[in-house]
Every structure is written in C-alpha cells, then in structure tokens.
Design an enzyme around this catalytic site. Structure first.
Site, PDB file in Angstrom:
ATOM      1  N   ASN A   1      61.317  54.000  46.777  1.00  0.00           N
ATOM      2  CA  ASN A   1      62.370  54.988  46.505  1.00  0.00           C
ATOM      3  C   ASN A   1      61.841  56.324  46.996  1.00  0.00           C
ATOM      4  O   ASN A   1      60.939  56.912  46.388  1.00  0.00           O
ATOM      5  CB  ASN A   1      62.703  55.037  45.009  1.00  0.00           C
ATOM      6  CG  ASN A   1      63.779  56.075  44.703  1.00  0.00           C
ATOM      7  OD1 ASN A   1      63.829  57.143  45.314  1.00  0.00           O
ATOM      8  ND2 ASN A   1      64.635  55.781  43.735  1.00  0.00           N
TER       9      ASN A   1
ATOM     10  N   TYR B   1      69.059  49.486  44.805  1.00  0.00           N
ATOM     11  CA  TYR B   1      68.849  50.693  44.022  1.00  0.00           C
ATOM     12  C   TYR B   1      69.784  50.575  42.816  1.00  0.00           C
ATOM     13  O   TYR B   1      70.972  50.878  42.897  1.00  0.00           O
ATOM     14  CB  TYR B   1      69.147  51.932  44.860  1.00  0.00           C
ATOM     15  CG  TYR B   1      69.003  53.245  44.140  1.00  0.00           C
ATOM     16  CD1 TYR B   1      68.024  53.429  43.163  1.00  0.00           C
ATOM     17  CD2 TYR B   1      69.840  54.309  44.446  1.00  0.00           C
ATOM     18  CE1 TYR B   1      67.900  54.640  42.502  1.00  0.00           C
ATOM     19  CE2 TYR B   1      69.711  55.520  43.801  1.00  0.00           C
ATOM     20  CZ  TYR B   1      68.740  55.682  42.829  1.00  0.00           C
ATOM     21  OH  TYR B   1      68.613  56.882  42.176  1.00  0.00           O
TER      22      TYR B   1
ATOM     23  N   ASP C   1      64.136  49.873  43.416  1.00  0.00           N
ATOM     24  CA  ASP C   1      64.092  50.646  42.174  1.00  0.00           C
ATOM     25  C   ASP C   1      65.070  49.985  41.218  1.00  0.00           C
ATOM     26  O   ASP C   1      66.283  50.145  41.337  1.00  0.00           O
ATOM     27  CB  ASP C   1      64.479  52.092  42.469  1.00  0.00           C
ATOM     28  CG  ASP C   1      64.520  52.962  41.224  1.00  0.00           C
ATOM     29  OD1 ASP C   1      64.308  52.438  40.110  1.00  0.00           O
ATOM     30  OD2 ASP C   1      64.773  54.176  41.367  1.00  0.00           O
TER      31      ASP C   1
ATOM     32  N   ASN D   1      65.157  50.548  38.013  1.00  0.00           N
ATOM     33  CA  ASN D   1      65.500  51.508  36.955  1.00  0.00           C
ATOM     34  C   ASN D   1      65.342  50.935  35.551  1.00  0.00           C
ATOM     35  O   ASN D   1      66.137  51.218  34.657  1.00  0.00           O
ATOM     36  CB  ASN D   1      66.912  52.057  37.171  1.00  0.00           C
ATOM     37  CG  ASN D   1      66.885  53.454  37.781  1.00  0.00           C
ATOM     38  OD1 ASN D   1      66.076  54.298  37.384  1.00  0.00           O
ATOM     39  ND2 ASN D   1      67.746  53.695  38.753  1.00  0.00           N
TER      40      ASN D   1
ATOM     41  N   GLU E   1      67.404  55.234  47.669  1.00  0.00           N
ATOM     42  CA  GLU E   1      67.761  56.646  47.482  1.00  0.00           C
ATOM     43  C   GLU E   1      67.516  57.433  48.769  1.00  0.00           C
ATOM     44  O   GLU E   1      66.840  58.453  48.783  1.00  0.00           O
ATOM     45  CB  GLU E   1      67.024  57.260  46.294  1.00  0.00           C
ATOM     46  CG  GLU E   1      67.793  58.424  45.680  1.00  0.00           C
ATOM     47  CD  GLU E   1      67.224  58.947  44.375  1.00  0.00           C
ATOM     48  OE1 GLU E   1      67.819  59.908  43.866  1.00  0.00           O
ATOM     49  OE2 GLU E   1      66.224  58.410  43.862  1.00  0.00           O
TER      50      GLU E   1
ATOM     51  N   ASP F   1      58.932  61.189  44.035  1.00  0.00           N
ATOM     52  CA  ASP F   1      58.554  61.004  42.632  1.00  0.00           C
ATOM     53  C   ASP F   1      58.236  59.543  42.332  1.00  0.00           C
ATOM     54  O   ASP F   1      57.722  59.225  41.254  1.00  0.00           O
ATOM     55  CB  ASP F   1      59.627  61.545  41.684  1.00  0.00           C
ATOM     56  CG  ASP F   1      61.024  61.010  41.970  1.00  0.00           C
ATOM     57  OD1 ASP F   1      61.242  60.398  43.043  1.00  0.00           O
ATOM     58  OD2 ASP F   1      61.919  61.225  41.135  1.00  0.00           O
TER      59      ASP F   1
END
Length: 249
Positions: A7, A103, A142, A144, A35, A239
């Site tokens: 990501n 994602y 990702d 999440n 992303e 990040d």
C-alpha cells in the site's frame, strides 16, 4: 517466484520516495499495489520489463490498485460483483493460479462504514471460493484488519476500533477457515513486533506502534510450496511497508 504487495498511500508520491529503487533491489516477478490514488496514465512508472494493469476509482485521488507483472496473464478482471466503482481489486489468471490484489474498504472512525465492509467481506469470500474451485489462488493486499492481538502493538486500547473490531476479525477468520492460509503466520506463528502499517501520528513508526494489516493469503493446497514470507519494515516511502511472498510454483 517472488511477489511484493505494498500500500503506497499514493503512487505518485511514493515514486518520489524511492519506489523504483526499492522494487529494483527486491526484483519481484509481481508488484501488487494498493491505494494508488491516481488514474491510469497520471504517472510514468519506469519499470519497462513489467506489464502494467491499473484499476482506478471513479473518484479521483481515491483508492485504486495496480499490478506490475513480468509475465502476461491469460485473462484480466478489474473489480468483482457489485463492487465496481472504487478500484479495489485486480484479478490476473495464469495457467497454474489466480493472482488477486485487493484494497479492502476501511470501516472508518466509529465503524461508520462497517455495514459496507461486511458486505464486501461476504461477497469477496464467495468470489474467491469460486475461483479456488478452478485453480489455486494467491491473494495479497491491504486487508485493513489485524486478525489477532499479536498482530498489533496496542490491542487493548484498539479493541473495536476500525481494523480491530470483532466483526472484521471474525470475517478474516472465516476467510482462512474456508481453505486459505495467512502465509506469514503459517511460517512465523509466534513472531511479535513485526508490523506493516504505522500511523503518521505520535511517532508510531519510530516507536514501532504498528499493525500487521497487509497480507499474502494462499489456497491451502499451496501451503507446502511457500518458501518464505517477509515484511520489509526497513523500506520507507509510505505509512505501510512492502510485504513479500516467495513461493515455488
């Protein structure tokens, strides 16, 4: 075969922070990006040895996925089911496997988007089970969610926050119970303090107050072919950091 998932929190920004150099050093066969925050053609990615596949959100500067592949696929699918407008999935078909980068939608503060997240999870599981009936599946991205307490630095204070809610964790467990393997945990069941995402606030990365929310997940029948699974915590530019799967196919 080596695969990288990352990501990048904006591909155009990451290109200015060493993305190309990092990928050339790792030399993967596949680079799966989440992303991207861009439309196809908004940036030139200097990786001429790879085929490029972008899936962008209708909303500009939001979400988006991409795959860079050294081998041309048999077929390409962007998005799935009712989830067509946020650019959250690319599926490449090869002779021996499907490769999917995703994602997964964030449930957001106070779980404002948890209902959509649950719908996504149910539809995605049904979709990958259909593919898995045809040939093995490699899923990355990702996701999440930090599945267990070992997967984030501060589980007690984050209980029922987005990414560590009971609902999201339950959906990840159901996905794995349906015949899929979390490759990193399969190889390193007790590894602690290894994360793939850190908030930009509170010096989180410096203090390693992170979460492991980026995954490589494979069909269970591929588990004996897993060579290694790595989390490149030393690579900056987002990040998140890149995660890697090496698998013998």
């Amino acid at each position: 075969m080596r695969l990288i998932s990352w990501n990048v929190n904006g591909l155009r920004a990451c290109l200015g922070k060493g993305f190309i150099e990092s990928m050339r050093e790792l030399e993967p066969d596949f680079i799966c990006i989440q992303e991207t925050k861009m439309q196809e053609g908004q940036a030139e990615v200097d990786l001429p040895e790879y085929e490029e596949f972008f899936c962008s959100a209708e909303k500009k500067g939001y979400s988006g996925t991409a795959i860079f592949a050294k081998e041309k696929p048999l077929a390409i699918q962007k998005n799935f089911g009712d989830h067509q407008d946020e650019g959250r999935a690319i599926i490449l078909e090869y002779e021996k496997f499907y490769l999917i980068t995703v994602y997964v939608p964030n449930a957001q503060d106070q779980l404002k988007r948890i209902d959509y997240r649950m719908k996504w999870e149910e539809d995605f599981l049904a979709f990958i089970k259909e593919l898995d009936d045809k040939k093995p599946v490699i899923i990355c991205g990702d996701m999440n969610v930090a599945k267990e307490e070992i997967d984030l630095k501060n589980p007690k204070t984050n209980r029922n926050n987005a990414g560590f809610s009971d609902q999201e964790r339950d959906k990840m467990r159901k996905l794995l119970d349906a015949g899929f393997v979390d490759t990193f945990r399969y190889l390193y069941p007790d590894a602690t303090g290894i994360y793939s995402w850190w908030s930009y606030r509170f010096n989180a990365r410096k203090n390693n107050a992170g979460w492991r929310i980026d995954y490589f997940i494979v069909s269970e029948r591929l588990k004996d072919r897993i060579v290694d699974a790595k989390i490149h915590t030393d690579i900056m530019g987002s990040d998140h950091c890149p995660v890697e799967l090496e698998i013998n196919l």
